[in-house]
Design a protein around this motif. Structure first.
Motif, PDB file in Angstrom:
ATOM      1  N   GLN A  22       0.826  -1.203   0.000  1.00  0.00           N
ATOM      2  CA  GLN A  22       0.000   0.000   0.000  1.00  0.00           C
ATOM      3  C   GLN A  22       0.866   1.260   0.000  1.00  0.00           C
ATOM      4  O   GLN A  22       0.543   2.241  -0.678  1.00  0.00           O
ATOM      5  CB  GLN A  22      -0.936   0.000   1.207  1.00  0.00           C
ATOM      6  N   GLN A  23       1.963   1.237   0.745  1.00  0.00           N
ATOM      7  CA  GLN A  23       2.870   2.385   0.741  1.00  0.00           C
ATOM      8  C   GLN A  23       3.500   2.586  -0.632  1.00  0.00           C
ATOM      9  O   GLN A  23       3.640   3.720  -1.111  1.00  0.00           O
ATOM     10  CB  GLN A  23       3.963   2.199   1.801  1.00  0.00           C
ATOM     11  N   ALA A  24       3.864   1.478  -1.282  1.00  0.00           N
ATOM     12  CA  ALA A  24       4.454   1.580  -2.621  1.00  0.00           C
ATOM     13  C   ALA A  24       3.439   2.111  -3.621  1.00  0.00           C
ATOM     14  O   ALA A  24       3.777   2.930  -4.486  1.00  0.00           O
ATOM     15  CB  ALA A  24       4.976   0.219  -3.068  1.00  0.00           C
ATOM     16  N   GLU A  25       2.204   1.682  -3.517  1.00  0.00           N
ATOM     17  CA  GLU A  25       1.163   2.176  -4.420  1.00  0.00           C
ATOM     18  C   GLU A  25       0.907   3.657  -4.192  1.00  0.00           C
ATOM     19  O   GLU A  25       0.680   4.406  -5.142  1.00  0.00           O
ATOM     20  CB  GLU A  25      -0.122   1.373  -4.222  1.00  0.00           C
ATOM     21  N   GLU A  26       0.958   4.089  -2.946  1.00  0.00           N
ATOM     22  CA  GLU A  26       0.764   5.511  -2.653  1.00  0.00           C
ATOM     23  C   GLU A  26       1.895   6.345  -3.253  1.00  0.00           C
ATOM     24  O   GLU A  26       1.650   7.402  -3.843  1.00  0.00           O
ATOM     25  CB  GLU A  26       0.702   5.717  -1.147  1.00  0.00           C
ATOM     26  N   LEU A  27       3.122   5.878  -3.114  1.00  0.00           N
ATOM     27  CA  LEU A  27       4.250   6.597  -3.721  1.00  0.00           C
ATOM     28  C   LEU A  27       4.136   6.618  -5.239  1.00  0.00           C
ATOM     29  O   LEU A  27       4.484   7.610  -5.878  1.00  0.00           O
ATOM     30  CB  LEU A  27       5.564   5.943  -3.300  1.00  0.00           C
ATOM     31  N   ALA A  28       3.645   5.533  -5.817  1.00  0.00           N
ATOM     32  CA  ALA A  28       3.475   5.483  -7.273  1.00  0.00           C
ATOM     33  C   ALA A  28       2.395   6.464  -7.732  1.00  0.00           C
ATOM     34  O   ALA A  28       2.499   7.043  -8.816  1.00  0.00           O
ATOM     35  CB  ALA A  28       3.119   4.067  -7.708  1.00  0.00           C
ATOM     36  N   ARG A  29       1.371   6.666  -6.921  1.00  0.00           N
ATOM     37  CA  ARG A  29       0.334   7.642  -7.282  1.00  0.00           C
ATOM     38  C   ARG A  29       0.847   9.070  -7.178  1.00  0.00           C
ATOM     39  O   ARG A  29       0.410   9.956  -7.907  1.00  0.00           O
ATOM     40  CB  ARG A  29      -0.891   7.464  -6.385  1.00  0.00           C
ATOM     41  N   LYS A  30       1.788   9.323  -6.272  1.00  0.00           N
ATOM     42  CA  LYS A  30       2.310  10.674  -6.078  1.00  0.00           C
ATOM     43  C   LYS A  30       3.401  11.033  -7.089  1.00  0.00           C
ATOM     44  O   LYS A  30       3.693  12.213  -7.284  1.00  0.00           O
ATOM     45  CB  LYS A  30       2.880  10.821  -4.673  1.00  0.00           C
ATOM     46  N   ALA A  31       3.992  10.062  -7.736  1.00  0.00           N
ATOM     47  CA  ALA A  31       5.122  10.320  -8.637  1.00  0.00           C
ATOM     48  C   ALA A  31       4.775  11.257  -9.800  1.00  0.00           C
ATOM     49  O   ALA A  31       5.531  12.193 -10.063  1.00  0.00           O
ATOM     50  CB  ALA A  31       5.690   9.002  -9.150  1.00  0.00           C
ATOM     51  N   PRO A  32       3.673  11.049 -10.540  1.00  0.00           N
ATOM     52  CA  PRO A  32       3.379  11.970 -11.650  1.00  0.00           C
ATOM     53  C   PRO A  32       3.185  13.416 -11.205  1.00  0.00           C
ATOM     54  O   PRO A  32       3.569  14.342 -11.913  1.00  0.00           O
ATOM     55  CB  PRO A  32       2.091  11.416 -12.251  1.00  0.00           C
ATOM     56  N   ILE A  33       2.624  13.601 -10.029  1.00  0.00           N
ATOM     57  CA  ILE A  33       2.406  14.958  -9.521  1.00  0.00           C
ATOM     58  C   ILE A  33       3.751  15.637  -9.263  1.00  0.00           C
ATOM     59  O   ILE A  33       3.920  16.833  -9.515  1.00  0.00           O
ATOM     60  CB  ILE A  33       1.551  14.909  -8.246  1.00  0.00           C
ATOM     61  N   LYS A  34       4.721  14.878  -8.788  1.00  0.00           N
ATOM     62  CA  LYS A  34       6.044  15.448  -8.518  1.00  0.00           C
ATOM     63  C   LYS A  34       6.821  15.701  -9.802  1.00  0.00           C
ATOM     64  O   LYS A  34       7.746  16.501  -9.819  1.00  0.00           O
ATOM     65  CB  LYS A  34       6.838  14.509  -7.614  1.00  0.00           C
ATOM     66  N   MET A  35       6.450  15.036 -10.893  1.00  0.00           N
ATOM     67  CA  MET A  35       7.168  15.222 -12.151  1.00  0.00           C
ATOM     68  C   MET A  35       6.686  16.431 -12.945  1.00  0.00           C
ATOM     69  O   MET A  35       7.401  16.913 -13.824  1.00  0.00           O
ATOM     70  CB  MET A  35       7.022  13.966 -13.018  1.00  0.00           C
ATOM     71  N   VAL A  36       5.510  16.932 -12.670  1.00  0.00           N
ATOM     72  CA  VAL A  36       4.938  18.032 -13.450  1.00  0.00           C
ATOM     73  C   VAL A  36       5.792  19.300 -13.398  1.00  0.00           C
ATOM     74  O   VAL A  36       6.074  19.895 -14.444  1.00  0.00           O
ATOM     75  CB  VAL A  36       3.477  18.303 -13.012  1.00  0.00           C
ATOM     76  N   PRO A  37       6.246  19.778 -12.231  1.00  0.00           N
ATOM     77  CA  PRO A  37       7.077  20.993 -12.241  1.00  0.00           C
ATOM     78  C   PRO A  37       8.373  20.822 -13.026  1.00  0.00           C
ATOM     79  O   PRO A  37       8.799  21.746 -13.720  1.00  0.00           O
ATOM     80  CB  PRO A  37       7.371  21.241 -10.760  1.00  0.00           C
ATOM     81  N   VAL A  38       8.986  19.672 -12.937  1.00  0.00           N
ATOM     82  CA  VAL A  38      10.214  19.418 -13.692  1.00  0.00           C
ATOM     83  C   VAL A  38       9.913  19.478 -15.186  1.00  0.00           C
ATOM     84  O   VAL A  38      10.676  20.069 -15.966  1.00  0.00           O
ATOM     85  CB  VAL A  38      10.811  18.050 -13.301  1.00  0.00           C
TER      86      VAL A  38
END
Length: 69
Positions: A22-38
Protein backbone atom coordinates in the motif's frame (compact mmCIF):
# COMPACT_ATOMS: atom_id res chain seq x y z
CA UNK A 1 -3.51 -18.70 24.58
CA UNK A 2 -3.36 -21.79 22.43
CA UNK A 3 -2.26 -20.01 19.21
CA UNK A 4 0.90 -21.29 17.61
CA UNK A 5 3.75 -18.87 17.08
CA UNK A 6 4.13 -19.84 13.42
CA UNK A 7 0.53 -18.92 12.67
CA UNK A 8 0.86 -15.53 14.35
CA UNK A 9 4.14 -14.86 12.50
CA UNK A 10 2.52 -15.76 9.17
CA UNK A 11 -0.30 -13.33 9.91
CA UNK A 12 2.18 -10.63 10.90
CA UNK A 13 4.23 -11.19 7.73
CA UNK A 14 1.09 -11.09 5.58
CA UNK A 15 -0.04 -7.83 7.19
CA UNK A 16 3.44 -6.33 6.75
CA UNK A 17 3.47 -7.23 3.05
CA UNK A 18 0.07 -5.63 2.57
CA UNK A 19 1.23 -2.46 4.34
CA UNK A 20 4.42 -2.22 2.25
CA UNK A 21 2.44 -2.75 -0.95
CA UNK A 22 0.00 0.00 0.00
CA UNK A 23 2.87 2.38 0.74
CA UNK A 24 4.45 1.58 -2.62
CA UNK A 25 1.16 2.18 -4.42
CA UNK A 26 0.76 5.51 -2.65
CA UNK A 27 4.25 6.60 -3.72
CA UNK A 28 3.48 5.48 -7.27
CA UNK A 29 0.33 7.64 -7.28
CA UNK A 30 2.31 10.67 -6.08
CA UNK A 31 5.12 10.32 -8.64
CA UNK A 32 3.38 11.97 -11.65
CA UNK A 33 2.41 14.96 -9.52
CA UNK A 34 6.04 15.45 -8.52
CA UNK A 35 7.17 15.22 -12.15
CA UNK A 36 4.94 18.03 -13.45
CA UNK A 37 7.08 20.99 -12.24
CA UNK A 38 10.21 19.42 -13.69
CA UNK A 39 8.42 18.91 -16.99
CA UNK A 40 7.11 22.47 -17.09
CA UNK A 41 10.32 24.27 -16.06
CA UNK A 42 13.02 22.08 -17.63
CA UNK A 43 11.80 19.89 -20.46
CA UNK A 44 9.22 22.09 -22.20
CA UNK A 45 11.44 25.20 -22.53
CA UNK A 46 14.27 23.08 -23.91
CA UNK A 47 11.88 21.45 -26.35
CA UNK A 48 10.58 24.86 -27.41
CA UNK A 49 14.10 26.14 -28.06
CA UNK A 50 15.06 23.06 -30.03
CA UNK A 51 11.98 23.26 -32.23
CA UNK A 52 11.93 27.02 -32.85
CA UNK A 53 15.66 27.77 -33.16
CA UNK A 54 16.08 26.38 -36.70
CA UNK A 55 13.07 28.35 -37.92
CA UNK A 56 14.35 31.54 -36.26
CA UNK A 57 17.82 31.11 -37.79
CA UNK A 58 16.33 30.53 -41.22
CA UNK A 59 14.08 33.56 -40.83
CA UNK A 60 17.00 35.80 -39.80
CA UNK A 61 19.10 34.61 -42.75
CA UNK A 62 16.24 35.18 -45.15
CA UNK A 63 15.51 38.68 -43.85
CA UNK A 64 19.20 39.54 -43.77
CA UNK A 65 19.70 38.62 -47.44
CA UNK A 66 16.70 40.48 -48.78
CA UNK A 67 17.91 44.05 -48.97
CA UNK A 68 15.69 46.55 -50.65
CA UNK A 69 17.23 48.50 -53.58
Amino acid sequence: MGISISESLRTLAHDSRIQRRQQAEELARKAPIKMVPVLIFCVLPALGIVTTAPAAILLMRTLGQSTLP
